[in-house]
Motif scaffolding. Structure first.
Motif, PDB file in Angstrom:
ATOM      1  N   ASP A  41     -54.531  76.501 -56.080  1.00  0.00           N
ATOM      2  CA  ASP A  41     -54.647  76.930 -57.676  1.00  0.00           C
ATOM      3  C   ASP A  41     -54.868  75.335 -58.272  1.00  0.00           C
ATOM      4  N   TYR A  42     -54.520  74.463 -57.560  1.00  0.00           N
ATOM      5  CA  TYR A  42     -54.695  73.154 -57.900  1.00  0.00           C
ATOM      6  C   TYR A  42     -55.600  72.282 -57.704  1.00  0.00           C
ATOM      7  N   CYS A  43     -55.910  72.518 -56.270  1.00  0.00           N
ATOM      8  CA  CYS A  43     -57.066  71.634 -55.461  1.00  0.00           C
ATOM      9  C   CYS A  43     -57.497  72.391 -54.146  1.00  0.00           C
ATOM     10  N   LYS A  44     -58.319  71.909 -53.311  1.00  0.00           N
ATOM     11  CA  LYS A  44     -58.589  72.418 -52.051  1.00  0.00           C
ATOM     12  C   LYS A  44     -57.556  72.214 -51.029  1.00  0.00           C
ATOM     13  N   LEU A  62     -64.165  59.560 -57.393  1.00  0.00           N
ATOM     14  CA  LEU A  62     -63.710  59.548 -56.107  1.00  0.00           C
ATOM     15  C   LEU A  62     -63.156  60.819 -55.851  1.00  0.00           C
ATOM     16  N   THR A  63     -63.336  61.038 -54.509  1.00  0.00           N
ATOM     17  CA  THR A  63     -62.769  62.200 -54.061  1.00  0.00           C
ATOM     18  C   THR A  63     -61.247  61.863 -53.468  1.00  0.00           C
ATOM     19  N   ARG A  64     -60.348  62.370 -53.777  1.00  0.00           N
ATOM     20  CA  ARG A  64     -59.022  61.919 -53.774  1.00  0.00           C
ATOM     21  C   ARG A  64     -58.306  63.021 -52.925  1.00  0.00           C
ATOM     22  N   VAL A  65     -57.616  62.317 -51.655  1.00  0.00           N
ATOM     23  CA  VAL A  65     -57.192  63.275 -50.546  1.00  0.00           C
ATOM     24  C   VAL A  65     -55.508  62.969 -50.538  1.00  0.00           C
ATOM     25  N   MET A 107     -50.312  66.679 -57.395  1.00  0.00           N
ATOM     26  CA  MET A 107     -51.583  67.123 -57.522  1.00  0.00           C
ATOM     27  C   MET A 107     -52.150  66.573 -58.921  1.00  0.00           C
ATOM     28  N   GLN A 108     -51.494  66.689 -59.980  1.00  0.00           N
ATOM     29  CA  GLN A 108     -51.931  66.363 -61.238  1.00  0.00           C
ATOM     30  C   GLN A 108     -51.943  64.771 -61.580  1.00  0.00           C
ATOM     31  N   LYS A 109     -50.451  64.294 -61.112  1.00  0.00           N
ATOM     32  CA  LYS A 109     -50.423  62.731 -61.418  1.00  0.00           C
ATOM     33  C   LYS A 109     -51.353  61.869 -60.732  1.00  0.00           C
ATOM     34  N   TYR A 110     -51.688  62.427 -59.597  1.00  0.00           N
ATOM     35  CA  TYR A 110     -52.488  61.539 -58.627  1.00  0.00           C
ATOM     36  C   TYR A 110     -54.119  62.159 -58.578  1.00  0.00           C
ATOM     37  N   LYS A 111     -54.267  63.221 -59.455  1.00  0.00           N
ATOM     38  CA  LYS A 111     -55.406  63.734 -59.729  1.00  0.00           C
ATOM     39  C   LYS A 111     -56.160  63.994 -58.169  1.00  0.00           C
ATOM     40  N   VAL A 112     -55.623  64.815 -57.528  1.00  0.00           N
ATOM     41  CA  VAL A 112     -55.979  65.051 -56.169  1.00  0.00           C
ATOM     42  C   VAL A 112     -56.890  65.981 -55.987  1.00  0.00           C
ATOM     43  N   GLY A 162     -62.572  62.503 -47.752  1.00  0.00           N
ATOM     44  CA  GLY A 162     -62.995  61.945 -49.026  1.00  0.00           C
ATOM     45  C   GLY A 162     -63.165  60.474 -49.268  1.00  0.00           C
ATOM     46  N   ASP A 163     -62.635  59.755 -50.414  1.00  0.00           N
ATOM     47  CA  ASP A 163     -62.841  58.493 -50.340  1.00  0.00           C
ATOM     48  C   ASP A 163     -61.412  57.610 -50.552  1.00  0.00           C
TER      49      ASP A 163
END
Ligand code: CTP
Length: 454
Positions: A113-116, A9-12, A90-95, A36-37
């Motif tokens: 650096d971690y997501c868009k 899923l794309t996570r926002v 960002m890491q914990k929720y796999k954003v 996203g989803d």
């Protein structure tokens, strides 16, 4: 089936206070969700808002979470508690995508650096600040006095919603006019009655000896009063003012900025929670060298009237108002006109407190709260508490605490004052009427009975 489940899923994620949920919030969430989803919404805690200087948020954390929940747009709601949490989230929720309104453009580029990172255009013409002003109403506040502290107050007031400052009163019209010009206000007057007629509240920043008369006249006229410290120079006057304010149903608050700042409140809580054991002693010092000026002139000058409110605040907050004895030692200046360094010693049934003030002697302005198991140390300037430690016999048990103290801190007292007016609350737990009265009584006693040395 197993293969389908594995399609990611794309996570926002998005962050906000979401106070008095409005159309701008809804549109932001809709667009964030459409990216996203799965949409995670992080709602800020009261503490985090306080620390980042967002004062006067109208709704509680639970109400604001409910706002987001009721929108039906969030798949998951989390809370944002501290600076720097975003990277961990960002890491914990796999954003995959971080979305935020365009008022933040550039501020969150580091998260690339971690997501868009996506900035969504902010909806025009609506904000929580605006709604707070509309729903809670704006209190028109007039300023009494046109000195340095009054200018700083006007600047700090820009950080507090629900307060509008338009008018200033001074005994000298020309200084009121210069003040209005400099700070871009509207009305300058040398008539106190005229000031009172046009406002719902005043902030008194005139010389100490004039506080009582101005406060009394304002309260009589049904005007709320925020008064610079010391509220009055006698206990009886403070008692009278609070009685009158309670009777008239107006707010009277002594503007002791330290009392309302997040760091000091935490320090008091930590000290009283038992970590350091029973509190047995408080030592607080505040010195500020002043040459010339009103502070050095009688009858209202001297280090006690100028500064003692702060260390006495620490004493009453930490040890209470039930002291059983009081002794003051004072050193007078060369011309003998006022005391320039004093030590006020209070004896309590189970402890002692010592308040030191100086306008002609410089000392370390720290605070030590000693308990039976350990002590709290607050370095200078402790009255702008940003940092403190709990220290123990075994230094491995020591702990450090960090807080923010924004600007001059005047915004904290004003935010409390505005909140009290809006919520029709006569007394602040952060500085109770009985605590202001106790401080006034101690100041009166110390100034009158101080054992003087030259
Ligand atoms: N937002 C928006 N349009 C608005 C107001 C807010 O898109 N008119 C967005 C913000 O950019 C942010 C989110 O909504 O991404 C949450 O913002 P928040 O600070 O809670 O709302 P504000 O109305 O800006 O609050 P305040 O006036 O207290 O600053």
């Amino acid at each position: 089936m197993a293969a389908r489940e594995r399609i990611a899923l794309t996570r926002v994620i998005t962050y906000g206070t979401f106070d008095l949920f409005h159309d701008g919030h809804r549109r932001l969430l809709e667009r964030a969700k459409a990216l996203g989803d799965y949409l995670i919404v992080a709602v800020t805690t009261e503490n985090f808002d306080d620390l980042r200087g967002k004062l006067n948020v109208a709704q509680s954390l639970m109400e604001r979470i409910k706002n987001v929940e009721d929108s039906g747009l969030a798949d998951e709601i989390i809370i944002e508690e501290y600076e720097g949490q975003k990277v961990q989230d960002m890491q914990k929720y796999k954003v995959d995508i971080f979305a935020i309104g365009s008022d933040w453009i550039g501020k969150f580029d580091y998260l690339n650096d971690y997501c868009k990172v996506v900035y969504l255009e902010r909806t025009k013409g609506v904000s929580s600040t605006q709604l707070r002003n509309e729903t809670g109403g704006v209190t028109n506040l007039g300023i009494v006095g046109s000195g340095r502290i009054a200018s700083r107050f006007v600047e700090e007031a820009r950080f507090v919603s629900g307060i509008s400052i338009e008018a200033v009163y001074s005994r000298h019209l020309s200084s009121a006019e210069a003040f209005v010009e400099r700070l871009e206000l509207q009305t300058a007057t040398d008539s106190f009655a005229e000031l009172l007629a046009g406002v719902q509240a005043i902030y008194i920043a005139s010389p100490h000896g004039t506080h009582y008369e101005y406060a009394r006249a304002a309260i009589e006229a049904g005007v709320h009063v925020l008064c610079e410290k010391p509220l009055t120079l006698t206990g009886a006057q403070s008692v009278e003012l609070f009685e009158l304010a309670n009777q008239k149903g107006v707010v009277l608050l002594e503007a002791v900025k330290t009392a309302f700042s997040p760091g000091f409140q935490r320090m008091v809580a930590v000290a009283r929670m038992g970590f350091i054991g029973r509190i047995r002693s408080v030592d607080a010092t505040f010195t500020k060298l002043v040459e010339g000026g009103r502070e050095n002139q009688g009858p209202d000058g001297g280090s006690i009237s100028e500064l003692a409110t702060y260390p006495l605040l620490a004493a009453v907050k930490l040890m209470g108002t039930d002291y059983v004895d009081i002794h003051t030692h004072s050193l007078r200046g060369e011309d003998g006109e006022v005391e320039v360094f004093s030590r006020i010693d209070l004896t309590y049934p189970h402890g002692i407190a010592s308040a030191r003030t100086g306008i002609g002697v410089k000392a370390e302005g720290d605070l030590v709260v000693a308990g039976e198991k350990g002590y709290v140390y607050v370095p200078a300037p402790w009255w702008k508490t940003e940092y403190f430690e709990t220290r123990f016999e075994d230094s491995r048990d020591n702990k450090r605490y960090y807080y923010k103290f924004d600007g001059d801190g005047l915004r904290y007292e004003l935010a409390e004052f505005a909140w009290m007016i809006r919520n029709n609350t006569a007394e602040s737990f952060k500085l109770r009427q009985s605590e202001s009265i106790a401080i006034a009584k101690i100041i009166e006693h110390a100034r009158k009975h101080g054992q003087a040395f030259s």
